[in-house]
Design an enzyme around this catalytic site. Sequence first.
Site, PDB file in Angstrom:
ATOM      1  N   GLN A  95       0.274  -0.875   0.404  1.00 36.00           N
ATOM      2  CA  GLN A  95       0.109  -0.229   0.199  1.00 36.00           C
ATOM      3  C   GLN A  95       0.726   1.062  -0.390  1.00 36.00           C
ATOM      4  O   GLN A  95       0.452   2.913   0.037  1.00 36.00           O
ATOM      5  CB  GLN A  95      -1.047  -0.413   1.084  1.00 36.00           C
ATOM      6  CG  GLN A  95      -2.128  -1.300   1.110  1.00 36.00           C
ATOM      7  CD  GLN A  95      -2.245  -1.496   1.894  1.00 36.00           C
ATOM      8  OE1 GLN A  95      -2.852  -2.172   3.030  1.00 36.00           O
ATOM      9  NE2 GLN A  95      -3.741  -0.372   2.146  1.00 36.00           N
ATOM     10  N   HIS A 136       0.878  -8.998   4.400  1.00 25.41           N
ATOM     11  CA  HIS A 136      -0.484  -8.530   4.440  1.00 25.41           C
ATOM     12  C   HIS A 136      -0.722  -8.150   3.141  1.00 25.41           C
ATOM     13  O   HIS A 136      -0.729  -7.550   2.558  1.00 25.41           O
ATOM     14  CB  HIS A 136       0.177  -7.031   4.957  1.00 25.41           C
ATOM     15  CG  HIS A 136      -1.463  -6.303   4.886  1.00 25.41           C
ATOM     16  ND1 HIS A 136      -1.333  -5.777   6.445  1.00 25.41           N
ATOM     17  CD2 HIS A 136      -1.954  -5.633   4.221  1.00 25.41           C
ATOM     18  CE1 HIS A 136      -2.220  -4.805   6.372  1.00 25.41           C
ATOM     19  NE2 HIS A 136      -2.445  -4.717   4.676  1.00 25.41           N
ATOM     20  N   ASN A 171      -1.895 -11.394   8.331  1.00 23.34           N
ATOM     21  CA  ASN A 171      -2.745 -10.003   8.363  1.00 23.34           C
ATOM     22  C   ASN A 171      -3.818 -10.329   8.313  1.00 23.34           C
ATOM     23  O   ASN A 171      -4.478 -10.845   6.813  1.00 23.34           O
ATOM     24  CB  ASN A 171      -1.760  -8.940   7.541  1.00 23.34           C
ATOM     25  CG  ASN A 171      -3.805  -7.435   7.829  1.00 23.34           C
ATOM     26  OD1 ASN A 171      -3.377  -7.224   8.491  1.00 23.34           O
ATOM     27  ND2 ASN A 171      -3.974  -7.933   6.217  1.00 23.34           N
ATOM     28  N   GLU A 172      -5.313 -10.401   8.752  1.00 21.25           N
ATOM     29  CA  GLU A 172      -6.421 -10.681   8.665  1.00 21.25           C
ATOM     30  C   GLU A 172      -6.979 -11.546   7.242  1.00 21.25           C
ATOM     31  O   GLU A 172      -7.099 -11.153   6.345  1.00 21.25           O
ATOM     32  CB  GLU A 172      -7.163  -9.318   8.071  1.00 21.25           C
ATOM     33  CG  GLU A 172      -6.932  -7.549   8.294  1.00 21.25           C
ATOM     34  CD  GLU A 172      -7.085  -6.679   8.000  1.00 21.25           C
ATOM     35  OE1 GLU A 172      -8.334  -6.661   6.866  1.00 21.25           O
ATOM     36  OE2 GLU A 172      -7.399  -5.945   8.615  1.00 21.25           O
TER      37      GLU A 172
END
Length: 618
Positions: free
Chosen positions: A175, A273, A330-331
Site C-alpha cells: 500500500q 499482508h 494479517n486478516e
Amino acid sequence: MRVSILSLTAFAVAIEAQELYLTTTGYAARPQCTKQSTPKYHFQPFSYTLNETVRYATSVPSPTTTRTYAPAYTDIAKHLTTTWSTSTWGSWVPEQTVISATDTDDPYGQAAWSSMWLQADLEDYTTTGLFSTTVSSTPVPSSELVLPPRDYFGPTDCYNFPKDFVFGVAGSAAQIEGAVALEGRSPSLLEKLAPGNKPKDYVTNENYFLYKQDIQRLAAMGVEYYSFTIPWTRILPFALPGTPVNQQAIDHYDDLITAVLDAGMTPVVTMLHFDSPLMFRASENYTIRPDIGYINAGYQNETFVDAFVNYGKVLLAHYADRVPIWVTFNEPLLYAFNFKGVDHVVKAHAQVYHFYHEELKAKGRIGIKFNDNFGVPKDPKNASHVLAADRFQEMQLGFFANPIFLGKQYPKSVLKTLPGAKPLNDSELAYIKGTSDFFGIDPYTATVVSPADEGIEACASNKSTSNSLFPYCVNQETKNVYGWNIGYRSQSYVYITPTHFREYLFYLWNTFRHPILVSEFGFPVHAEASRDLSDQLFDSPRSVYYLSFMSEILKSIYEDGVHVMGALAWSFVDNWEFGDYSQQFGIQAVNRTTQERSYKKSFFDLVDFVKSRQPKKA
Ligand SMILES: *[C@@H]1O[C@H](CO)[C@@H](O)[C@H](O)[C@H]1NC(C)=O
Ligand SMILES: *[C@@H]1O[C@H](CO)[C@@H](O)[C@H](O)[C@H]1NC(C)=O
Ligand SMILES: *[C@@H]1O[C@H](CO)[C@@H](O)[C@H](O)[C@H]1NC(C)=O
Ligand SMILES: *[C@@H]1O[C@H](CO)[C@@H](O)[C@H](O)[C@H]1NC(C)=O
Ligand SMILES: *[C@@H]1O[C@H](CO)[C@@H](O)[C@H](O)[C@H]1NC(C)=O
Ligand SMILES: *[C@@H]1O[C@H](CO)[C@@H](O)[C@H](O)[C@H]1NC(C)=O
Ligand SMILES: *[C@@H]1O[C@H](CO)[C@@H](O)[C@H](O)[C@H]1NC(C)=O
C-alpha cells in the site's frame, strides 16, 4: 451483562432526575447539574484573550541501549537445519535487457524471474516514480510540528496508559512501497487485484525509497512503535522452500529496521499482508464479496503451508534479534475463506510460532491479527439475533481462534456449514493450542447482525452459489433496530462506534483470554480526498474516532479488567487502498505529484492524548 447493568443505572438516574427535567423521558438526564442559575447581564472592558501558548510535538528520545530478543543471524545459522542460498535479480523494465536474459537453464535465474513478470501480464505497467535510490532523511522542521487547535469536545477520563502499553502506527508494504518490480521483487496477487482503470500499486507512496524520511517523520511526532510488513515476493521471489533468498531484500529490511531503531522507535513486523505470491493463485478469478473478501487467492494451494513456514523462518532468522513483536498473518479471513484456506493458515501459523519460541528461543512476542467488524445483534433482546451475532463471530474469528488460543475444535457452525470441513485431531489441537502471544484484532467498526430471512438452518443447508448470504447466513446492516445509522459514517464501511468497540474488547478478552493488540484502527473521512489540503489536514471526524476509541480502551482496561496490550493507528499515511486512493485512512496526507507528506490534525490529537496519559513516575 455489563450493558444491562449500565442501562439499569441509566434508568435509575433518569427517575431521580425527573423532578428537575420533568417534561420528557426521552432526552438525556444531567444528574451532575443540580444548581440552576439566573442570568445577570452586565458590561465589562473588552480585550482579545484567546492567545494560546504554542505547543510542539516532541520527538521520541534517541536510543541509549539496544535490546536483543534472539541470537543474531550468524549465530542462528550455525545450528539451524535449514539453510538458504542467496541471489540477486535486477529490475523488470519492459522491453529491456533482463527479459532477454540468457540463463534459461537456471530455474531461479534472471530469465525465470523475468518470465514471472511477463506471465503476470500487467496492464499499463510502469516503474515511473520520482525516486530510484534510497533517499536519506532530513530533520522535520519545527514549523511542521506545531499542534493544531483542539476540538471543543474531548475525552474527560482520568486514566493513564499502563507503562508497557504498545502505542504506535501501522502501514503495509504494497500500500505504500511502490517499486513493485524492482530489485528482485516478483509479482504478488495485489498487482492483479485492481482491474481496468483503477489505480495500481506500482508507485503508491514510494516508501521503498522514502522509508528513512517516513520513519523520521514518525519519530518527530513522538511515536514509539512502527508496524510495517515485509513482502514475501521480495524476500523469496520464487516463494517456495529451497529457492534462493533475495539478498537485496534482506539488506533493505535490515536497513529499515536499523532506521527504526536509530530513530528511537521499536519495530513491529507482519509477515503476510495480502501480498502473497501470484504463483499460488488457484484461478484467474479474484471474486470480491464485501463480507468474505477475495476468494481463490491462493492460501488453499497445497504448497502454501510449507512455503509460508519456510518464508517465516527466513524472516525470523534474520530479524528476530531486533524485532520484539511479530505477526504471521494479517486478516487471513479475507484471503483464506474456504475451509482449506483457513486450515492452512492455522497450521502454518502454529509451525512458525513453535520455530520462534522453541528453535530460535526468541524472547519477543509473536501472534496473528484478524479482521472482524464486531457483529452486534440487531435486537439484543431477541435470542435469534444473539445467535446470529455469535455465529458471525464464530465464522470470522472462532474458526482461527478456537484452536490457536484455546486448543478448541473448529466451531460446530463452521464444520456443519463449510464444504470439505474436517475437524482437527487431538495431536493437531495440542500442537496448535496456545500458539499466539497476543490476540491481534483490526476492529474498525461494528456490523448489525440478524438471521437470514429464511432462517440460519435453511440458509446453511442450501449451499447453492446463488445464495448470497452463504456461508454466514446472517443479514449484515449498518443501521440499528430503530433505523438510525450505527454511528457517523466515513468514506467507506467504517462508522464511529466506540461503545461497541469497548463491548468487543470485553468479548474478545473473556472469550479468548489473551492480551489484545488493537493492531489496526482508523477512519477514512468522507470525501476527504476531494478537499483542499488545509481542509484535509483539519480532520476532526478522524480525531473523534481516535480519541473516542482510545478513551474506550482506557475504560476497558480500568473498568472492565481487560488486558489491552496496545493500539496501532491505521494508517500512518494515506495510501493505496487496493485499487482506490479516495478512501484516505492516513493521519498524514500525501501529495501524489511531489510525494510530500503533511501531518493531519488527528495525528497530533492522537499522540497528545497518549502523551498526556503517560504512567505517573513512581
Ligand atoms: C495572553 O495575553 C495576555 C496579554 O498580553 C498575557 O497577559 C497572557 O499571559 C497571555 N496568555 C498566554 C497563555 O500567553
Ligand atoms: C499451487 O501453487 C503452485 C506453486 O507452488 C503452482 O504451480 C500451482 O499451479 C498452484 N495450484 C493451483 C491449483 O493453482
Ligand atoms: C472464472 O470465472 C468465469 C466467469 O464466471 C468462469 O467461466 C470460469 O470458469 C472461472 N474460472 C475458474 C478457474 O474458476
Ligand atoms: C426475533 O427475530 C426473528 C428473526 O428476525 C423474528 O422472526 C422474531 O419475530 C423476533 N422475535 C421477537 C420477539 O421480536
Ligand atoms: C492427526 O493428523 C495428522 C495429520 O495432520 C496425522 O499425521 C496424525 O497421525 C493424526 N493423529 C491422530 C492421533 O490421528
Ligand atoms: C437456495 O438459495 C437460492 C438462492 O437464494 C434459492 O433460489 C433457492 O430456492 C434455495 N433453495 C432452497 C432449497 O431453499
Ligand atoms: C502538490 O504539490 C504541487 C507542487 O507543490 C502543487 O502545485 C499541488 O497543488 C499539490 N497538490 C495538492 C493536491 O495539494
